[in-house]
Design an enzyme around this catalytic site. Structure first.
Site, PDB file in Angstrom:
ATOM      1  N   GLU A  69       7.781  -1.330   1.535  1.00 36.64           N
ATOM      2  CA  GLU A  69       7.693  -1.002   2.968  1.00 36.64           C
ATOM      3  C   GLU A  69       8.604  -1.962   3.741  1.00 36.64           C
ATOM      4  O   GLU A  69       8.565  -3.159   3.464  1.00 36.64           O
ATOM      5  CB  GLU A  69       6.263  -1.233   3.473  1.00 36.64           C
TER       6      GLU A  69
ATOM      7  N   ASP B  70       9.557   2.944   1.839  1.00 41.62           N
ATOM      8  CA  ASP B  70       8.411   3.739   2.285  1.00 41.62           C
ATOM      9  C   ASP B  70       8.220   3.463   3.775  1.00 41.62           C
ATOM     10  O   ASP B  70       7.705   2.424   4.166  1.00 41.62           O
ATOM     11  CB  ASP B  70       7.184   3.307   1.464  1.00 41.62           C
TER      12      ASP B  70
ATOM     13  N   LYS C 113       2.872   9.648   7.572  1.00 43.32           N
ATOM     14  CA  LYS C 113       2.038   9.513   8.773  1.00 43.32           C
ATOM     15  C   LYS C 113       2.706   9.902  10.104  1.00 43.32           C
ATOM     16  O   LYS C 113       2.263  10.808  10.785  1.00 43.32           O
ATOM     17  CB  LYS C 113       1.597   8.066   8.907  1.00 43.32           C
TER      18      LYS C 113
ATOM     19  N   GLN D  54       4.684   4.223   7.962  1.00 43.29           N
ATOM     20  CA  GLN D  54       4.194   3.725   9.259  1.00 43.29           C
ATOM     21  C   GLN D  54       5.322   3.313  10.192  1.00 43.29           C
ATOM     22  O   GLN D  54       5.143   3.293  11.398  1.00 43.29           O
ATOM     23  CB  GLN D  54       3.274   2.521   9.029  1.00 43.29           C
TER      24      GLN D  54
ATOM     25  N   TRP E 299       0.876  -1.188   0.000  1.00 45.98           N
ATOM     26  CA  TRP E 299       0.000   0.000   0.000  1.00 45.98           C
ATOM     27  C   TRP E 299       0.903   1.225   0.000  1.00 45.98           C
ATOM     28  O   TRP E 299       1.632   1.464   0.964  1.00 45.98           O
ATOM     29  CB  TRP E 299      -0.912   0.030   1.231  1.00 45.98           C
TER      30      TRP E 299
ATOM     31  N   ARG F 153      -4.058  -4.984  13.234  1.00 47.81           N
ATOM     32  CA  ARG F 153      -2.862  -4.143  13.265  1.00 47.81           C
ATOM     33  C   ARG F 153      -2.920  -3.367  14.569  1.00 47.81           C
ATOM     34  O   ARG F 153      -3.831  -2.562  14.777  1.00 47.81           O
ATOM     35  CB  ARG F 153      -2.865  -3.173  12.095  1.00 47.81           C
TER      36      ARG F 153
HETATM   37  C1  PLP Z   1       3.162   2.365   3.815  1.00 49.46           C
HETATM   38  C2  PLP Z   1       2.215   3.434   3.338  1.00 49.46           C
HETATM   39  N1  PLP Z   1       2.608   4.273   2.368  1.00 49.46           N
HETATM   40  C3  PLP Z   1       1.814   5.240   1.920  1.00 49.46           C
HETATM   41  C4  PLP Z   1       0.548   5.409   2.420  1.00 49.46           C
HETATM   42  C5  PLP Z   1      -0.324   6.493   1.871  1.00 49.46           C
HETATM   43  O1  PLP Z   1      -0.350   7.549   2.723  1.00 49.46           O
HETATM   44  P1  PLP Z   1      -1.498   8.679   2.568  1.00 49.46           P
HETATM   45  O2  PLP Z   1      -2.786   7.995   2.875  1.00 49.46           O
HETATM   46  O3  PLP Z   1      -1.080   9.705   3.584  1.00 49.46           O
HETATM   47  O4  PLP Z   1      -1.424   9.187   1.185  1.00 49.46           O
HETATM   48  C6  PLP Z   1       0.100   4.577   3.431  1.00 49.46           C
HETATM   49  C7  PLP Z   1      -1.256   4.757   3.986  1.00 49.46           C
HETATM   50  O5  PLP Z   1      -1.825   3.923   4.624  1.00 49.46           O
HETATM   51  C8  PLP Z   1       0.944   3.554   3.909  1.00 49.46           C
HETATM   52  O6  PLP Z   1       0.554   2.711   4.858  1.00 49.46           O
END
Ligand code: PLP
Length: 450
Positions: free
Chosen positions: A224, A257, A286, A260, A151, A420
């Site tokens: 991630e 990324d 975030k 989180q 994601w 989670r």
């Molecule tokens: C790992 C990761 N990257 C990017 C995003 C996207 O972030 P945003 O919703 O602030 O655009 C999320 C959102 O859940 C995320 O979990």
């Protein structure tokens, strides 16, 4: 078109009654996901709790949308927002202010070399969008590889690299996006002779497929360090070094990324510290604003220079905004002053012990995983077969909410429901114990009724 007729008159400053609130919500809000809104009006939030209009106090085990690592309305953040909004809120995007330069400098101070150039933005999707644009420009290529349960956000390039949801019905994603399998030790697909996950074979196989599909334009891998929306999957030690090697062999950049996982949640400032790798580009969001809209792309002098020389453009309304940059500086202050990396490790161990004890009482707990205060709990109907049940997770989630605990469950095909658990790093042991006891009760009641 006929002149618009107002539907809800008169305009009133009185708080709406519960029933008219939901009537207005149902009538006027776009529903942006299938899960449905939590049917309670949230009036305020403080620390680890949110408070409803009916006076219910709900423990927030998701830190809002996985962001409020300092809890809600932390006094230092409140103070910063008050001061900054009254002094310097927003600027023409070509102007700079002190909080922006300070945050860029301080972020570099929390990161290993050569990560020292920052672009300050607003959301996670936007940070990944910018990182992908930069990677494409710098490599002169366009293909992007990410995990099959990823994601990365809802904007075009980020959504094209997102495989856990939302791909169907929106037409073509960006050309040249490829998925590789997730190294999931609980449900291994490539196995060693003893039944464990053979991630090296899985990764080699994945890149054989990528090479077969690529048109020779591989630009970057975007991943991630711990997949969150993909069900809290932590790739095994050694995985990211091997992935980086695959990238290097192909002239690809590695983009991590840490939306989180960044900023102390997993027990270190950044999750990649465990892996002995440094990404070419790091995206943060975030947790960086601890609930306020702040994101960053951080890269090396070399990559930034190459991007600049090739005319890099990422000019947005809220780039380099002073208000949220000031918030980011306060987040860094609180994390450092309160030693919240160590605190996430301690609280994570406390939470883990409680969950493991709970697993001794409930057969439906199939797996517990994650790091620090980013923990996953997978529910299964049968521990042997690891058979999943969407209903089980949904019922436990509902019961938790009734009992005063907000939990988020990920339900993906081929997996059990995965909770989670990501409370604020400022939570107390008593608050975690309260959450554990509510979860214990909810799982007990729901599984007894199976
Ligand atoms: C790992 C990761 N990257 C990017 C995003 C996207 O972030 P945003 O919703 O602030 O655009 C999320 C959102 O859940 C995320 O979990």
């Amino acid at each position: 078109m006929a002149a618009a007729t107002p539907t809800t008159l008169p305009l009133s400053s009185e708080p709406a009654s519960e029933s008219s609130f939901w009537a207005d919500a149902d009538r006027h809000l776009v529903r942006y996901y299938g899960g449905g809104f939590t049917r309670e009006i949230i009036e305020r939030a403080a620390g680890s709790f949110v408070f409803t209009a009916e006076g219910r106090k709900i423990l927030d085990f998701t830190s809002g949308q996985m962001s409020a690592i300092l809890g809600h309305s932390h006094p230092a953040i409140v103070e910063t927002v008050r001061r900054q909004v009254a002094t310097l809120d927003h600027l023409y995007s070509g102007m700079l202010s002190r909080p922006v330069v300070e945050l860029a400098r301080r972020l570099a101070g929390t990161l290993p070399a050569p990560l020292e150039k920052a672009l300050l933005l607003t959301t996670g999707a936007e940070s990944n969008e910018a990182a992908i644009r930069m990677a494409k420009l710098v490599t002169g290529k366009h293909e992007i590889v990410s995990f099959a349960r990823s994601w990365h956000g809802m904007t075009q390039a980020a959504a094209s690299a997102t495989y856990s949801a939302g791909r169907k019905g929106y037409g073509p994603s960006a050309p040249g996006n490829f998925a590789i399998p997730v190294p999931n030790a609980y449900r291994p697909d490539f196995t060693t002779p003893d039944g464990g996950l053979d991630w090296r074979r899985q990764l080699d196989f994945a890149f054989d497929l990528i090479d077969a599909q690529s048109t020779g334009s591989l630009a970057a891998c975007l991943v991630e360090p711990i997949l969150s929306s993909g069900g809290i999957i932590e790739p095994p030690p050694g995985y990211f070094a091997a992935l980086q090697h695959k990238c290097r062999e192909r002239g690809m950049l590695l983009i991590l990324d840490e939306a989180q996982t960044g900023l102390c949640r997993t027990g270190t400032w950044y999750a990649f510290e465990r892996d002995g790798v440094v990404p070419d580009i790091l995206t943060l969001s975030k947790t960086l604003g601890a609930g306020l809209p702040l994101a960053a792309v951080v890269t090396s002098v070399e990559i930034e220079q190459e991007a600049y020389d090739r005319g890099f453009l990422f000019f947005t309304t809220h780039v380099s905004d002073p208000l949220v940059a000031a918030v980011g500086n306060t987040v860094l202050d609180v994390l450092a002053d309160d030693g919240l990396d160590a605190r996430a490790r301690e609280l994570g161990a406390f939470l883990r012990t409680g969950l493991e004890e709970m697993a001794g009482r409930h057969e439906v707990i199939g797996d517990i995983r994650g790091r620090g205060l980013l923990v996953g709990l997978e529910l299964v109907v049968d521990r042997e077969t690891k058979q999943s049940s969407d209903e089980l997770g949904a019922r436990v989630t509902r019961r938790c909410l009734e009992l005063g605990l907000h939990m988020n469950i990920v339900q993906l095909p081929g997996m059990g429901g995965v909770f989670r658990i990501a409370p604020p790093l400022t939570a107390t042991e008593d608050e975690l114990a309260l959450g554990l006891s509510i979860l214990d009760t909810a799982i007990g009641e729901v599984s007894a009724a199976l």
